[in-house]
Write an enzyme that holds these catalytic residues in place. Structure first.
Site, PDB file in Angstrom:
ATOM      1  N   PHE A  68       5.238   5.518  -1.755  1.00  0.00           N
ATOM      2  CA  PHE A  68       5.053   5.531  -0.304  1.00  0.00           C
ATOM      3  C   PHE A  68       4.910   4.095   0.176  1.00  0.00           C
ATOM      4  O   PHE A  68       3.974   3.400  -0.195  1.00  0.00           O
ATOM      5  CB  PHE A  68       3.829   6.342   0.128  1.00  0.00           C
ATOM      6  CG  PHE A  68       3.714   6.409   1.627  1.00  0.00           C
ATOM      7  CD1 PHE A  68       4.422   7.365   2.348  1.00  0.00           C
ATOM      8  CD2 PHE A  68       2.953   5.489   2.338  1.00  0.00           C
ATOM      9  CE1 PHE A  68       4.366   7.409   3.742  1.00  0.00           C
ATOM     10  CE2 PHE A  68       2.890   5.513   3.728  1.00  0.00           C
ATOM     11  CZ  PHE A  68       3.592   6.484   4.426  1.00  0.00           C
ATOM     12  N   ASP A  97       2.805  -3.745  -3.458  1.00  0.00           N
ATOM     13  CA  ASP A  97       2.389  -3.192  -2.160  1.00  0.00           C
ATOM     14  C   ASP A  97       0.933  -2.744  -2.254  1.00  0.00           C
ATOM     15  O   ASP A  97       0.633  -1.674  -2.760  1.00  0.00           O
ATOM     16  CB  ASP A  97       3.299  -2.023  -1.761  1.00  0.00           C
ATOM     17  CG  ASP A  97       2.905  -1.428  -0.407  1.00  0.00           C
ATOM     18  OD1 ASP A  97       1.838  -1.780   0.125  1.00  0.00           O
ATOM     19  OD2 ASP A  97       3.687  -0.601   0.122  1.00  0.00           O
ATOM     20  N   LYS A 155      -3.471  -2.200   6.514  1.00  0.00           N
ATOM     21  CA  LYS A 155      -4.647  -1.337   6.661  1.00  0.00           C
ATOM     22  C   LYS A 155      -5.957  -2.138   6.823  1.00  0.00           C
ATOM     23  O   LYS A 155      -6.264  -2.588   7.906  1.00  0.00           O
ATOM     24  CB  LYS A 155      -4.691  -0.323   5.531  1.00  0.00           C
ATOM     25  CG  LYS A 155      -3.514   0.665   5.670  1.00  0.00           C
ATOM     26  CD  LYS A 155      -3.649   1.930   4.858  1.00  0.00           C
ATOM     27  CE  LYS A 155      -2.569   2.938   5.271  1.00  0.00           C
ATOM     28  NZ  LYS A 155      -1.483   3.085   4.326  1.00  0.00           N
TER      29      LYS A 155
HETATM   30  C1  LIG Z   1      -0.028   3.091   4.645  1.00  0.00           C
HETATM   31  C2  LIG Z   1       0.889   2.403   3.720  1.00  0.00           C
HETATM   32  C3  LIG Z   1       2.019   1.706   4.188  1.00  0.00           C
HETATM   33  C4  LIG Z   1       2.457   1.735   5.631  1.00  0.00           C
HETATM   34  O1  LIG Z   1       1.512   1.203   6.513  1.00  0.00           O
HETATM   35  P1  LIG Z   1       1.621   1.554   8.075  1.00  0.00           P
HETATM   36  O2  LIG Z   1       0.585   0.661   8.702  1.00  0.00           O
HETATM   37  O3  LIG Z   1       1.319   2.996   8.240  1.00  0.00           O
HETATM   38  O4  LIG Z   1       3.005   1.215   8.496  1.00  0.00           O
HETATM   39  C5  LIG Z   1       2.781   1.007   3.261  1.00  0.00           C
HETATM   40  N1  LIG Z   1       2.468   1.010   1.962  1.00  0.00           N
HETATM   41  C6  LIG Z   1       1.394   1.671   1.472  1.00  0.00           C
HETATM   42  C7  LIG Z   1       1.094   1.605   0.010  1.00  0.00           C
HETATM   43  C8  LIG Z   1       0.577   2.406   2.330  1.00  0.00           C
HETATM   44  O5  LIG Z   1      -0.459   3.084   1.847  1.00  0.00           O
END
Ligand SMILES: *Cc1c(COP(=O)(O)O)cnc(C)c1O
Length: 417
Positions: free
Chosen positions: A145, A230, A259
């Protein structure tokens, strides 16, 4: 005409009536919050064991961060990157200090920072590695994700995220998470990067097998492939270290943050790398109107200082171990309702036995009893409270979870006899 006072039902009805149907929220109408507690419009109190998917690691409305925002709001909020400012430089400097990377490129949402990483990797692949432009390939894990843009969902392996949203432009190849053989089989001469989560959050808090990241690191170096980590959800203390890659004893070539970087107030994200990688960006090659705005930078900077100065990262590991242990006690009491309790730091997945019930069922019962959590897929409940959570609050949340599980267990027994 007498206006009806707004209430839980009317707020839910308005979102349902006028909003797109792209979410199915738990039926709690949040009115206000403080640290780890949340209150709904009827004044009911909840323990926040979800913290906006780890965005609220500092707790809701941390006083130091709110004060920093207020101070900046007296000065200037948004100027765009057409000019310099007094908060962005200090934020970038602090990011470099905590991440160990020489440079950072600020964006707003996590998905935008992932997009930045993709563009950077492709340009690096062409200009530095010498892959013909248009042939660069990025390896991604099954079950990944990385956000919701059309490029990103194009390499999701989740049908729900993709179906009907094509065409997808390609340039990505899949490997099985945690499996080097599968990764090597997917690689080609045109591979410029591996984009990977250190723990797969949305997939259900899936931990990599021990040693995977060390092998991956060595393979990337040997094959001149960028390792892009990520940590939008895992980073900034969530797993008990500043960054999850530190558990693996490696250093990636680039790091994506989001986040919690916004300290629970604003969307703030960043792509971090050393100059050898970041150099591929030149003026006009990439940008964002709001990225790195003065208010966001002031908030993010204060958020990083709070994490450090209040020992939130340092204490997270012990708190997480405690919470996992308490949840495993519940697991042992209600066999076979809970299949697995796993996690790292304050990022925990509770895997529900699908023949008993769904994760959503338990999430709704928890909410009805004053605990906010969120399911991912059909079987996993995720607990990721603010890093400020106390033992006393964790105990209260676990007690409620215990009660809910026992109640479910009794219902199942009543049906089967
Ligand atoms: C939440 C998330 C994203 C995307 O972040 P948004 O602020 O919702 O665009 C990307 N990578 C990971 C691992 C995430 O948990």
């Amino acid at each position: 005409m007498d206006a009806q006072p707004d209430n839980t039902e009317s707020f839910i009805a308005k979102e349902a009536r006028y909003g797109a149907r792209n979410y199915a929220p738990v039926r709690v109408v949040v009115d206000h919050a403080k640290d780890c507690l949340v209150w709904d419009v009827d004044g009911r109190e909840y323990i926040d064991m979800m913290s906006a998917y780890s965005s609220v690691s500092h707790g809701h409305l941390h006083p130091r961060i709110v004060a920093a925002a207020h101070r900046q709001l007296e000065k200037v909020a948004v100027t765009s990157r057409a000019y310099y400012g007094t908060t962005l430089g200090p934020l970038l400097e602090k990011l470099s200090e905590v991440t160990g990377f020489e440079r950072a490129l600020p964006m707003n949402t996590g998905a935008e920072a992932v997009e930045t990483a993709i563009k950077c990797a492709r340009r690096w692949g062409h200009r530095i590695k010498g892959i013909p432009d248009g042939r660069q390939r990025i390896l991604v894990a099954r079950g990944n994700f990385h956000g919701r843009t059309s490029t990103i969902i194009g390499f999701s392996s989740e049908q729900e995220y993709r179906s009907g949203f094509g065409p997808f432009d390609g340039g990505f190849q899949h490997f099985d998470y945690g499996d080097m053989r599968s990764l090597k089989a997917a690689a080609t001469q045109d591979t410029c990067a591996v984009l990977v989560e250190p723990i797969q959050g949305e997939a259900g808090v899936v931990l990599p097998p021990p040693g995977f990241f060390r092998e991956l690191r060595a393979w990337c170096t040997e094959n001149k492939v960028l390792l892009i980590d990520d940590e939008v959800q895992a980073g900034l203390g969530r797993t008990g270290k500043w960054f999850a890659f530190q558990h693996e004893g490696i250093r990636p070539d680039a790091l994506i943050l989001g986040k919690a970087l916004g300290a629970g107030l604003l969307p703030v994200s960043a792509f971090c790398a050393d100059d050898a990688v970041m150099q591929v960006f030149s003026p006009n090659s990439h940008g964002s109107t709001f990225g790195g705005n003065a208010l966001a930078a002031a908030v993010a900077l204060e958020g990083l200082k709070v994490l450090e100065e209040e020992g939130l990262v340092a204490n997270c590991a012990a708190k997480g171990d405690y919470l996992i242990q308490r949840l495993r006690e519940v697991q042992a009491e209600v066999r076979p309702l809970i299949r697995d309790v796993r996690g790292r730091g304050l990022w925990i997945g509770v895997d529900i036995e699908p023949s008993c019930t769904t994760a959503r069922d338990l999430v709704e019962r928890l909410a009805a009893n004053g605990v906010l959590s969120k399911e991912t897929h059909d079987t996993v409940i995720r607990f990721a409270p603010p890093l400020t959570i106390t033992t006393e609050l964790m105990d209260r949340a676990v007690e409620i979870f215990r009660r809910v599980c026992h109640e479910k267990q009794r219902e199942l027994e009543a049906v089967s006899t």
